[in-house]
Design an enzyme around this catalytic site. Structure first.
Site, PDB file in Angstrom:
ATOM      1  N   HIS A 153       8.801 -51.388 -36.400  1.00 57.92           N
ATOM      2  CA  HIS A 153       9.554 -51.575 -35.003  1.00 57.92           C
ATOM      3  C   HIS A 153      10.767 -50.391 -35.681  1.00 57.92           C
ATOM      4  O   HIS A 153      10.742 -49.947 -37.476  1.00 57.92           O
ATOM      5  CB  HIS A 153      10.321 -53.192 -34.757  1.00 57.92           C
ATOM      6  CG  HIS A 153       9.478 -53.224 -33.819  1.00 57.92           C
ATOM      7  ND1 HIS A 153      10.265 -54.651 -33.785  1.00 57.92           N
ATOM      8  CD2 HIS A 153       8.585 -53.392 -33.393  1.00 57.92           C
ATOM      9  CE1 HIS A 153       9.526 -55.452 -32.265  1.00 57.92           C
ATOM     10  NE2 HIS A 153       8.431 -54.871 -33.064  1.00 57.92           N
ATOM     11  N   ILE A 155      13.779 -46.818 -35.046  1.00 58.39           N
ATOM     12  CA  ILE A 155      14.842 -46.431 -34.054  1.00 58.39           C
ATOM     13  C   ILE A 155      14.637 -44.285 -34.995  1.00 58.39           C
ATOM     14  O   ILE A 155      14.532 -44.088 -36.307  1.00 58.39           O
ATOM     15  CB  ILE A 155      16.050 -46.905 -34.402  1.00 58.39           C
ATOM     16  CG1 ILE A 155      16.084 -47.867 -33.695  1.00 58.39           C
ATOM     17  CG2 ILE A 155      17.019 -45.548 -33.273  1.00 58.39           C
ATOM     18  CD1 ILE A 155      17.377 -48.408 -34.046  1.00 58.39           C
ATOM     19  N   HIS A 281       4.405 -51.964 -23.970  1.00 58.68           N
ATOM     20  CA  HIS A 281       2.983 -52.203 -23.992  1.00 58.68           C
ATOM     21  C   HIS A 281       3.004 -52.988 -24.966  1.00 58.68           C
ATOM     22  O   HIS A 281       1.292 -53.061 -25.414  1.00 58.68           O
ATOM     23  CB  HIS A 281       2.559 -50.606 -25.249  1.00 58.68           C
ATOM     24  CG  HIS A 281       3.258 -50.882 -26.633  1.00 58.68           C
ATOM     25  ND1 HIS A 281       3.818 -49.664 -27.252  1.00 58.68           N
ATOM     26  CD2 HIS A 281       3.704 -51.608 -27.016  1.00 58.68           C
ATOM     27  CE1 HIS A 281       5.087 -50.049 -28.035  1.00 58.68           C
ATOM     28  NE2 HIS A 281       4.514 -51.464 -28.307  1.00 58.68           N
ATOM     29  N   PRO A 313       4.058 -43.843 -30.010  1.00 57.65           N
ATOM     30  CA  PRO A 313       4.831 -42.636 -31.176  1.00 57.65           C
ATOM     31  C   PRO A 313       3.721 -42.731 -31.676  1.00 57.65           C
ATOM     32  O   PRO A 313       2.324 -43.464 -31.929  1.00 57.65           O
ATOM     33  CB  PRO A 313       5.664 -43.842 -31.031  1.00 57.65           C
ATOM     34  CG  PRO A 313       4.755 -45.466 -30.745  1.00 57.65           C
ATOM     35  CD  PRO A 313       4.228 -44.636 -29.033  1.00 57.65           C
ATOM     36  N   SER A 315       3.070 -42.847 -36.283  1.00 56.93           N
ATOM     37  CA  SER A 315       3.707 -43.733 -37.790  1.00 56.93           C
ATOM     38  C   SER A 315       4.773 -43.039 -38.328  1.00 56.93           C
ATOM     39  O   SER A 315       5.168 -41.449 -37.683  1.00 56.93           O
ATOM     40  CB  SER A 315       2.584 -43.989 -38.632  1.00 56.93           C
ATOM     41  OG  SER A 315       2.404 -42.370 -38.819  1.00 56.93           O
ATOM     42  N   HIS A 337      -0.916 -46.883 -27.053  1.00 58.02           N
ATOM     43  CA  HIS A 337       0.392 -47.476 -27.334  1.00 58.02           C
ATOM     44  C   HIS A 337       0.968 -46.889 -28.679  1.00 58.02           C
ATOM     45  O   HIS A 337       2.175 -46.463 -28.472  1.00 58.02           O
ATOM     46  CB  HIS A 337       0.786 -49.492 -27.623  1.00 58.02           C
ATOM     47  CG  HIS A 337       0.176 -49.295 -28.707  1.00 58.02           C
ATOM     48  ND1 HIS A 337      -0.881 -49.623 -29.104  1.00 58.02           N
ATOM     49  CD2 HIS A 337       1.172 -50.490 -29.243  1.00 58.02           C
ATOM     50  CE1 HIS A 337      -0.865 -50.034 -30.318  1.00 58.02           C
ATOM     51  NE2 HIS A 337       0.243 -50.676 -30.516  1.00 58.02           N
ATOM     52  N   GLY A 338       0.161 -46.094 -29.367  1.00 58.47           N
ATOM     53  CA  GLY A 338       0.474 -45.772 -31.004  1.00 58.47           C
ATOM     54  C   GLY A 338      -0.417 -44.852 -31.460  1.00 58.47           C
ATOM     55  O   GLY A 338      -1.780 -44.995 -31.359  1.00 58.47           O
ATOM     56  N   ALA A 339      -0.855 -45.195 -32.707  1.00 53.79           N
ATOM     57  CA  ALA A 339      -1.552 -44.775 -34.189  1.00 53.79           C
ATOM     58  C   ALA A 339      -2.530 -45.898 -34.641  1.00 53.79           C
ATOM     59  O   ALA A 339      -3.900 -45.712 -34.422  1.00 53.79           O
ATOM     60  CB  ALA A 339      -0.813 -44.115 -35.153  1.00 53.79           C
TER      61      ALA A 339
END
Length: 409
Positions: A153, A155, A281, A313, A315, A337-339
């Protein structure tokens, strides 16, 4: 896309044998319809593979939704540009954000802040409508709204290909969502164990389900235990699942408002939102695919209907993407949903060094600590390859590069 079996399709060019074996096991569950879709970022998970889309008829596997119910992304495009941040001490912005939002596992708000009050009221009303009290899972659930968590997680303050500033964050339903998930995984496993010793199915089960594949089947993995539609246990799960999904969505909204406020104070000008995208996701929805109404559990996958905006996103230290769905029917209108991890956290900590992390984060303001070694970019699949594999699933609208990264231990 590669068809690995009649009931397993894969978009992943980088995937290990253990992940493939797990996906094949899940795909053989008799209520999968029409097939399980493996996304480009697929990797080993609890029960079901992370980065998989699992459509089920008349049943849901709670572990296939994931233990962080409603986990997802939110992004806001602001009116600011890179030039507005140049020459400023970005460490101050990072520290402001870190003070405004509780970070790390088990860290929550000390009190309910004003901006959270209407969102909490909304969640209270939804819980009452759905017939349960969230306090039975976590008495402090109200204090959890507007908190980040740990692990992957984050920001971020980023800029796109036109140097426009975006605010970007990743989080889910926190401790309350985890407890709801674990409770219903346990219920499904208990019911399966009871059924394994009973010769006849309870009459409460739907007759067509009994005739199609039996109310309970022999499970290859206890984490594939499922709940049958039409039973009280299923109904309770769906009501609490939908509440947790909404908690996760509002949790991201609350944090994004706080991030925007900190950016406004840092730059001396209020953020003027040009665009906001908020997507899950880890979630389940009832959808129609290939002529049947099914429960689609996306465990590490986003909904990618034609024209739907989404967020993927990379990493920490790599690019992230604002995308638009292409509505690929074979993927059940889904995308990665991501790497996706290549190294487990323990293996990553043994493999990589603090110095390698610093090198990967060159030019990005972040909290320089060895606590994040297991989040080093090299522990994940290359996001460029993931996006290349997803070319038939989404189109890229914007590519984001990080300027500021905030994470919890």
């Amino acid at each position: 896309m590669e068809r690995l079996s009649a009931r397993l399709l894969s978009w992943a060019s980088l995937i290990d044998e253990k992940t493939l074996a797990q996906a094949h096991t899940t795909a053989r569950m008799p209520f999968i319809h029409p097939h399980l879709a493996l996304m480009p970022d697929a990797h080993l998970g609890k029960g079901a593979t992370v980065g998989s889309v699992i459509p089920t008829l008349g049943a849901i596997i709670p572990a296939a939704v994931g233990v962080d119910i409603g986990c997802g992304m939110i992004a806001v495009r602001t009116q600011f540009t890179r030039g507005d941040l140049e020459g400023r001490e970005l460490a101050e912005l990072r520290e402001q954000i870190e003070r405004a939002i509780p970070l790390s596992a088990g860290r929550y708000n000390n009190k309910v802040v004003t901006t959270a009050e209407p969102r909490i009221a909304e969640l209270e009303a939804l819980a009452e409508k759905n017939g349960f009290d969230p306090a039975q899972y976590a008495g402090n659930w109200r204090l959890q709204l507007g908190t980040l968590g740990s692990g992957n997680h984050f920001i971020e303050v980023s800029v796109d290909e036109r140097d426009r500033v975006w605010l970007f964050l990743h989080s889910g339903s926190r401790g309350i969502g985890n407890k709801i998930a674990m409770k219903h995984i346990s219920v499904a496993q208990r019911l399966w164990a009871e059924r394994a010793h009973a010769p006849e199915a309870p009459r409460s089960a739907q007759r067509w389900v009994e005739e199609a594949w039996g109310w309970w089947i022999d499970l290859p993995d206890p984490d594939l235990a499922y709940l049958v539609e039409g039973t009280p246990e299923f109904t309770r799960y769906i009501r609490e699942l939908r509440w947790a999904q909404h908690f996760a969505l509002l949790n991201r909204e609350e944090m994004m408002d706080r991030v925007a406020r900190q950016v406004s104070e840092f730059l001396g000008t209020a953020v003027d939102e040009q665009e906001r995208i908020n997507c899950h996701h880890n979630f389940t929805e009832s959808e129609k695919h290939f002529g049947k109404q099914v429960w689609v559990s996306r465990k590490g996958a986003i909904q990618a209907d034609a024209g739907r905006p989404g967020l993927i996103p990379g990493s920490m230290g790599t690019a992230s993407y604002v995308v638009e769905g292409l509505g690929d029917p074979q993927s059940l209108n889904s995308s990665p949903h991501g790497a996706g991890r290549e190294f487990s956290r323990s293996t990553a900590r043994k493999t990589f060094t603090h110095e390698q992390l610093r090198e990967a984060m060159t030019g990005i303001e972040f909290r320089d600590t060895d606590a994040f070694i297991d989040e080093i970019p090299q522990a994940y699949k290359p996001i460029d390859q993931v996006m290349a594999d997803a070319a038939s699933l989404v189109s890229i609208r914007h590519t984001l590069r990080q300027l500021v990264n905030v994470k919890g231990d």
